[in-house]
Design an enzyme around this catalytic site. Structure first.
Site, PDB file in Angstrom:
ATOM      1  N   TRP A  18      17.325  21.345  -2.685  1.00  0.00           N
ATOM      2  CA  TRP A  18      16.069  21.968  -3.111  1.00  0.00           C
ATOM      3  C   TRP A  18      14.872  21.098  -2.735  1.00  0.00           C
ATOM      4  O   TRP A  18      13.784  21.610  -2.435  1.00  0.00           O
ATOM      5  CB  TRP A  18      16.078  22.241  -4.621  1.00  0.00           C
TER       6      TRP A  18
ATOM      7  N   GLU B  38       1.368   3.224   1.996  1.00  0.00           N
ATOM      8  CA  GLU B  38       1.788   2.259   0.970  1.00  0.00           C
ATOM      9  C   GLU B  38       3.223   2.491   0.505  1.00  0.00           C
ATOM     10  O   GLU B  38       3.563   2.248  -0.653  1.00  0.00           O
ATOM     11  CB  GLU B  38       0.823   2.287  -0.222  1.00  0.00           C
TER      12      GLU B  38
ATOM     13  N   TRP C 255       5.602   2.664  -5.365  1.00  0.00           N
ATOM     14  CA  TRP C 255       4.999   3.405  -6.479  1.00  0.00           C
ATOM     15  C   TRP C 255       4.845   4.886  -6.186  1.00  0.00           C
ATOM     16  O   TRP C 255       4.565   5.665  -7.086  1.00  0.00           O
ATOM     17  CB  TRP C 255       3.658   2.796  -6.877  1.00  0.00           C
TER      18      TRP C 255
ATOM     19  N   TYR D 105      -6.372  -4.883  -1.277  1.00  0.00           N
ATOM     20  CA  TYR D 105      -6.905  -4.929  -2.627  1.00  0.00           C
ATOM     21  C   TYR D 105      -6.602  -6.321  -3.185  1.00  0.00           C
ATOM     22  O   TYR D 105      -5.531  -6.566  -3.731  1.00  0.00           O
ATOM     23  CB  TYR D 105      -6.277  -3.849  -3.511  1.00  0.00           C
TER      24      TYR D 105
ATOM     25  N   GLU E 211      -7.585   0.945   3.894  1.00  0.00           N
ATOM     26  CA  GLU E 211      -8.228   1.035   2.581  1.00  0.00           C
ATOM     27  C   GLU E 211      -8.611  -0.376   2.177  1.00  0.00           C
ATOM     28  O   GLU E 211      -7.986  -1.338   2.597  1.00  0.00           O
ATOM     29  CB  GLU E 211      -7.289   1.591   1.499  1.00  0.00           C
TER      30      GLU E 211
END
Length: 632
Positions: A333, A366, A371, A432, A465
Site C-alpha cells: 500500500w 536531509e 527525521w 544550521y 539551506e
C-alpha cells in the site's frame, strides 16, 4: 568617502591582492594552493594539547573510570602517551599544528565513542573560526574518522574540537596535503539528463560560469498560500508571500536572485493546494529569477489514516510510521501511495515545463538525518526511492526541466547515502550551526571542500539551506566557493542571532554576491560558450566573459576592459593575471573559451611606463577601480 563605500573599497583591495596571488586560477575568488603529497603526513597527539572543561589522560586509561562506560569499551589501542576526553556541551580540546605551506589539508582524527549507538557530533574550529562539524560514529575501541578538508595558513594553526554532543575520547589528528584538483573547481558541464531542455541547459551553464567567481543570493519563502485576495488578482500568486523578500529589499535595497519554494502541499492524501507551482512560474517568467523547489513529502500517518506527516516519531509529535522500504516494493500500500504522489507531482512540475521554466529540484533532502520518513530506515531504501523518483519524472513523465540536487553531509556515512553521479547534478548542504543565540558567520570552508572532494570535483556544491549567511570576509579569506546561499524563512532570516543586518547589507551589496537585478537573460544564456549571452546589467557580464574573437579596431578600445565586456571591474584584473600566469590556457591563443583576446591585450595595457602586459597593468586597473588613478 562613506562608510559603506570604504567597506566596498576595502573588499575590492582584498579581492585584488587575492586575485593577483591566485594568478592561474580561473576565478575572481582565490583558490588555496595544494601542497605536495611528498611532504608526508603530520600527526599530533591530543594529550599534548589544551582543554577547557575536558580531561587529558596523559597516562592512558589508568585514571579512567571504566565502569562509567558500556561493557566492552576498550581504550588500549591509543597511540602516543594517552588521549583526551570531552563530555559536557561547550567543553573544548585544541592542538596547535605547524604546516610547511598554506593550502588544503585532509584532516583525520583518532577517537573512541562508546556512549551513543548512533553517533556523536562535535564542532570543528580552525584558528578560532567554525568550519563545520566532526561526526564520530559509534565504536567501543579507537578508530579513525574524517574531519574533512581544512584550509590552513603556513606555519602555526590551531585546530579545536568543541563538544556539541560530547562524550567522546580523542587520540590524535593527522594532516596530509589534499589533492591539487580540489582547487580547480571545474565541475562537469553535462547534466544528468542528456535530454534536458535548452532553457535548463542555459540555467545550468550560467551556474557553472558563476561557480567559484560569485555567490548567488537566495531566500526561502514562508511556505503556503498567503494571498487572500486571489479573487481580486487571480493571476498574481506571489503578492502576499513577500515578507522575507520585502525585508531584504528594505534592509539592502536588493532582491535575492533565487527563490526557494516548497511543494509540501502536493500529495494524494490531501486536497489542500497552495499555488506553489504558479509562484515558481511567476518568479521565473515575470521577475526573471531562479527557482529552487524542495518537497516535504507528506504521506499518511499510518495505513488508512486521514492525517498526514513527513516527520518520524522521534522528531515530531505529529509523525508517520510510513515505511520507505515498503514504498519501493511493488504490491504494497505504501508503493501505491508513492506512485500516485509521483504522478501528481509530475503534473505540477509539468506546469513548469509547459511554461519553459527550469527548476533546481531538491527532493528527499536531509535524508541522512533520519527525521523524515524517507531517511528513517537507512541509506539503501532511500537511494532506491530517489532513483525511482528520478526515473519516473525523467523517463516516464518526460520532465526535461529539472536540475537535480542531492542534500548531503560530510559524515563518514555520507557516501553510502549518495544516489550516484548519474542522477545528481548539484550537491547541497543544509547549514544550521548558530549556537547560544549568536550568529555564526563562518564560511565552513572545510565542509565545502569535503563536499567537493566527495564527488571527485564533478558536482557543484551549494548551501541549499542555512541560518546565518557567511560573512563576505570569511567567504573570501577561507576560499569557500559555495554556489549560492538560501536562508530558511521568517526568524532564520530576520533575527539578529541568525542574520545580523550589517552582514546582510555587506554581502548583498558586494561585487561578489549576485542579486536579482544582476541576473542575465537566462532564456538566451549561451550553452557551453557556444553563443554570446545577453545580459540585463553590466555587472554580471563582468563575471562571464565570452569574447573569443580577436578585435583590434580602435573603435573597440576601452582602457582596462581586458575581457571586452564593456565594463572595467575586478574580472578584468583576474583575466589579465591569468593570461600572464598561464598563457597556454588564457593567453591570446589559449585553450580556455574565456582567454584574453588581441583587443583585450590592447585594452589591458594600462601602465604607460612599459609596453605590453605586465602585473603592473593589473595594479594600475586596481588603482583606477579604487579611484586612485584617472584615465582620459
Amino acid at each position: 568617502m562613506k562608510k559603506e563605500n570604504m567597506k566596498r573599497a576595502a573588499c575590492t583591495v582584498a579581492a585584488a591582492f587575492i586575485a593577483s596571488a591566485a594568478m592561474s586560477f580561473p576565478s575572481a575568488l582565490a583558490k588555496p594552493s595544494a601542497v605536495s603529497a611528498a611532504d608526508g603526513v603530520l600527526k599530533y597527539e591530543f594529550e599534548d594539547g589544551k582543554t577547557s572543561g575536558g580531561k587529558i589522560h596523559a597516562n592512558g586509561a589508568s585514571d579512567v573510570k571504566m565502569g562509567d562506560f558500556p561493557e566492552g569499551t576498550d581504550l588500549s589501542g591509543f597511540s602516543g602517551k594517552g588521549f583526551a576526553y570531552l563530555d559536557q556541551k561547550g567543553t573544548t580540546l585544541s592542538v596547535d599544528v605547524d604546516v610547511p605551506e598554506a593550502g588544503l589539508y585532509e584532516l583525520n582524527i583518532g577517537y573512541c565513542e562508546p556512549s551513543d549507538p548512533n553517533k556523536k557530533v562535535q564542532y570543528l574550529n580552525v584558528n578560532g573560526v567554525n568550519q563545520g562539524e566532526l561526526t564520530c560514529p559509534y565504536t567501543k575501541s579507537f578508530a579513525e574518522t574524517s574531519g574533512g578538508v581544512v584550509n590552513l595558513k603556513k606555519g602555526k594553526n590551531t585546530i579545536e574540537l568543541k563538544a556539541y554532543w560530547g562524550y567522546t575520547f580523542f587520540d590524535y589528528l593527522t594532516l596530509k596535503p589534499a589533492p591539487e584538483k580540489l582547487t580547480n573547481l571545474s565541475p562537469t558541464r553535462q547534466l544528468s539528463n542528456p535530454k534536458a531542455s535548452d532553457t535548463t541547459k542555459r540555467l545550468y551553464n550560467y551556474l557553472c560560469d558563476q561557480y567559484g567567481k560569485h555567490i548567488i543570493s537566495g531566500q526561502q519563502e514562508y511556505c503556503g498560500d498567503h494571498n487572500y485576495n486571489l479573487w481580486n488578482s487571480p493571476d498574481v500568486f506571489i503578492k502576499d508571500n513577500e515578507a522575507e523578500f520585502e525585508y531584504i529589499k528594505e534592509q539592502t535595497g536588493k532582491q535575492p536572485a533565487i527563490r526557494g519554494i516548497d511543494f509540501l502541499a502536493y500529495n494524494t492524501s490531501s486536497d489542500w493546494r497552495d499555488h506553489a507551482p504558479e509562484r515558481v512560474i511567476e518568479w521565473v517568467n515575470k521577475y526573471h529569477g531562479i527557482a529552487t523547489v524542495s518537497w516535504h513529502w507528506n504521506v499518511p500517518c499510518e495505513k488508512g489514516s486521514d492525517d498526514i506527516a513527513f516527520y518520524v516519531e522521534s522528531a515530531n509529535p505529529k509523525f508517520t510510521t510510513f515505511s520507505c522500504t515498503k514504498a519501493v516494493e511493488e504490491g504494497t500500500w505504501e508503493n501505491s501511495v508513492v506512485m500516485a504522489d509521483i504522478e501528481l507531482i509530475a503534473g505540477e512540475l509539468k506546469k513548469l515545463k509547459d511554461a519553459d521554466v527550469p527548476v533546481l529540484w531538491r527532493p528527499l533532502h536531509e535524508a541522512e538525518g533520519g527525521w523524515f520518513w524517507w531517511g528513517a530506515e537507512g541509506a539503501e531504501p532511500c537511494k532506491k526511492l530517489y532513483r525511482l523518483l528520478y526515473d519516473q519524472l525523467t523517463n516516464v513523465y518526460g520532465l526535461d526541466n529539472l536540475i537535480w540536487i542531492w542534500t548531503g553531509s560530510t559524515s563518514p556515512a555520507a557516501s553510502d547515502w549518495y544516489p550516484g553521479d548519474d542522477v545528481v547534478d548539484i550537491v547541497g548542504y543544509d547549514k544550521y550551526n548558530c549556537a547560544d543565540g549568536v550568529a555564526n558567520l563562518s564560511s565552513i570552508s572545510s565542509t565545502f571542500y569535503s563536499l567537493v572532494q566527495s564527488t571527485d570535483c564533478q558536482k557543484m556544491v551549494t548551501m541549499s539551506e542555512n541560518d546565518s549567511i557567511p560573512s563576505l570576509e570569511n567567504l573570501v579569506n577561507d576560499k569557500a566557493a559555495w554556489l549560492y546561499f538560501c536562508p530558511w524563512y521568517m526568524n532564520y532570516l530576520t533575527s539578529e542571532q541568525n542574520n545580523p543586518v550589517e552582514n546582510l547589507i555587506e554581502v548583498y551589496n558586494s561585487d561578489y554576491c549576485i542579486t536579482l537585478d544582476e541576473l542575465p537573460d537566462l532564456k538566451t544564456y549561451p550553452i557551453s560558450g557556444e553563443e554570446t549571452p545577453k545580459t540585463t546589467t553590466s555587472s554580471v557580464t563582468s563575471a562571464v566573459t565570452t569574447t573569443t574573437t580577436a578585435v583590434t579596431s580602435s573603435k573597440d578600445f576601452k582602457m582596462g576592459d581586458v575581457n571586452c565586456d564593456g565594463t572595467v571591474d575586478m574580472s578584468d584584473v583576474v583575466l589579465l593575471m591569468q593570461s600572464l600566469a598561464n598563457p597556454d590556457k588564457y593567453g591570446a591563443n589559449g585553450t580556455d573559451k574565456n582567454h584574453i583576446t588581441a583587443q583585450g591585450q590592447l585594452n589591458g595595457d594600462a601602465d604607460k611606463t612599459s609596453k605590453g602586459l605586465t602585473s603592473n597593468d593589473a595594479l594600475e586597473i586596481q588603482r583606477y577601480l579604487l579611484g586612485l588613478a584617472k584615465w582620459d
